[in-house]
Design an enzyme around this catalytic site. Structure first.
Site, short mmCIF file in Angstrom:
data_model
loop_
_atom_site.label_atom_id
_atom_site.label_comp_id
_atom_site.label_asym_id
_atom_site.label_seq_id
_atom_site.Cartn_x
_atom_site.Cartn_y
_atom_site.Cartn_z
N GLY A 37 0.83 -1.22 0.00
CA GLY A 37 0.00 0.00 0.00
C GLY A 37 0.86 1.26 0.00
N GLY A 57 7.69 -6.30 -7.68
CA GLY A 57 6.87 -7.21 -8.47
C GLY A 57 5.86 -6.49 -9.34
N THR A 71 4.33 -3.27 -7.95
CA THR A 71 5.33 -2.20 -7.98
C THR A 71 5.46 -1.63 -9.38
OG1 THR A 71 6.55 -3.31 -6.23
CG2 THR A 71 7.76 -1.69 -7.50
N THR A 115 10.68 -10.47 -8.15
CA THR A 115 9.55 -11.14 -7.50
C THR A 115 9.85 -12.62 -7.31
OG1 THR A 115 7.36 -12.08 -7.98
CG2 THR A 115 8.49 -11.08 -9.83
N ASP A 150 7.75 -14.87 -6.87
CA ASP A 150 6.75 -15.66 -7.61
C ASP A 150 7.13 -15.81 -9.09
OD1 ASP A 150 5.42 -15.72 -5.24
OD2 ASP A 150 3.67 -14.58 -5.89
N GLU A 210 1.08 -21.97 -2.94
CA GLU A 210 0.05 -21.45 -2.02
C GLU A 210 -1.25 -21.03 -2.71
OE1 GLU A 210 1.32 -17.72 -0.27
OE2 GLU A 210 2.29 -17.15 -2.14
N ILE A 236 12.29 -19.49 3.03
CA ILE A 236 12.85 -19.48 1.67
C ILE A 236 13.05 -18.04 1.18
CG2 ILE A 236 12.23 -19.97 -0.75
CD1 ILE A 236 11.09 -22.65 0.30
#
Ligand SMILES: Nc1ncnc2c1ncn2[C@@H]1O[C@H](COP(=O)(O)OP(=O)(O)O)[C@@H](O)[C@H]1O
Ligand SMILES: O=P(O)(O)OC[C@H]1O[C@](O)(COP(=O)(O)O)[C@@H](O)[C@@H]1O
Length: 305
Positions: free
Chosen positions: A46, A70, A73, A99, A101, A200, A258
């Site tokens: 945010g 990421g 951003t 990132t 991910d 996830e 991780i």
């Protein structure tokens, strides 16, 4: 070097532009940061106030802005660039994709990704050892990846101990023919143990159908995910209890461990090469507006977490 005399670090993400002091990033300050995990600048979710951010860029006389992060951003960087262009400022905005991910499609691999995959191996190895050590052992590892299963998939391919990899891109179901329970039973009967890796974001829809959906968001507007790994683990245990088949499931969630490790050798080589590309763009004399447009084209028009 590169004719840049002063490099300022903005602390704590976008709101750091207007809510914090900057920190000078001298060679001495950044000398050994590649040996540490995390970020010396800090991060946040945010707090993107475009007008205040560009005011701060203008007031401080900053003429090159490198924004690391990421997909969220990079969307923020695009909005900042638009405002800079609207105000007619001579400021370059460059987005540097980062990132865990690995969900920024314009690059094959974000720096840090290799490190995450390597560290995930340790969890998968542990799951494998645990599963092999007991009858009908199941090692279940949850990894990061909201909408992209890159870490789970690459860790699976690298490990070769994983029997089943669940990722958000590939829907699955639990019960009945072709379902996860059937696969587990078959695998246990054949081998006596197995390893499951799950991103996830996988199977979130199954969980939402089953319990009251969590529609909360974080401060950046990202959907807060339910712990689907824990939920599916419980469903597996319940299923085999009902079938009166004894299983031993060990659930491992190494996600933040991780993300927190220092980068490995391959990322240490890769990371400066990405930065060099940014500097080369300046050396080639590309104008601020061209660079920003390039970055905008490259980095902002996609969706996902
Ligand atoms: N569409 C957008 N416009 C402006 N700022 C955004 C937008 N999406 C995200 N941001 C800001 O970008 C920052 C990082 O976003 P976030 O989704 O938390 O992480 P990531 O960059 O890793 O995807 C946050 O400060 C968020 O407010
Ligand atoms: O620190 P938080 O807010 O729990 O973030 C966890 C999330 O951050 C990530 O590591 C990266 O996601 P973003 O790209 O949205 O920052 C996700 O894999 C994970 O779900």
């Amino acid at each position: 070097m590169y004719g840049v005399h002063k490099v300022l670090g903005i602390e704590g993400g976008y709101r750091g532009f207007y809510a914090r002091n900057t920190i000078p990033l001298t060679p001495k300050v950044v000398n050994d940061i590649h040996k540490r995990g995390g970020t010396i600048l800090g991060s946040s979710r945010g707090g993107h106030d475009t007008s205040k951010i560009v005011d701060s860029i203008q007031d401080r006389g900053i003429n090159q802005v490198y924004i690391i992060g990421g997909d969220g951003t990079q969307k923020g960087a695009s909005v900042i660039f638009e405002e800079i262009r609207r105000r007619g400022l001579k400021v370059v905005v460059a987005g540097i994709p980062k990132t865990i991910d690995n969900d920024i499609p314009v690059i094959d691999k974000s720096f840090g990704f290799d490190t995450a995959v390597e560290e995930a191996q340790r969890a998968i190895n542990a799951a494998h050892v645990e599963s092999e050590s007991i009858e009908n052992g199941i090692g279940f590892v949850k990894l990061m990846g909201r909408y992209s299963g890159f870490i789970a998939m690459h860790a699976t391919l690298a490990s070769r101990d994983v029997d089943c990899c669940l990722i958000p891109e590939s829907p699955f179901y639990l019960e009945g023919p072709g379902g996860l329970f059937e696969f587990i039973e078959k695998r246990l009967k054949e081998h006596g143990h197995m390893v499951i890796v799950m991103a996830e974001g996988a199977g979130q829809e199954l969980l939402s159908e089953s319990i009251h959906a969590n529609d909360q968001q974080d401060a950046s507007g990202n959907k807060l995910l339910n712990d689907v790994g824990l939920w599916i683990s419980q469903r597996i245990k319940d299923h085999f209890k009902k079938r009166k088949m004894a299983i031993n499931l060990k659930y491992i969630d190494p996600t933040y461990m991780i993300r927190a490790v220092p980068s490995n050798a391959s990322d240490n080589v890769y990371s400066p090469s990405l930065h060099t590309v940014q500097f080369m763009v300046q050396w080639q004399g590309i104008q601020a507006s061209q660079l920003a447009l390039l970055m905008e084209d490259m980095l902002t028009y996609h969706s996902g977490g």
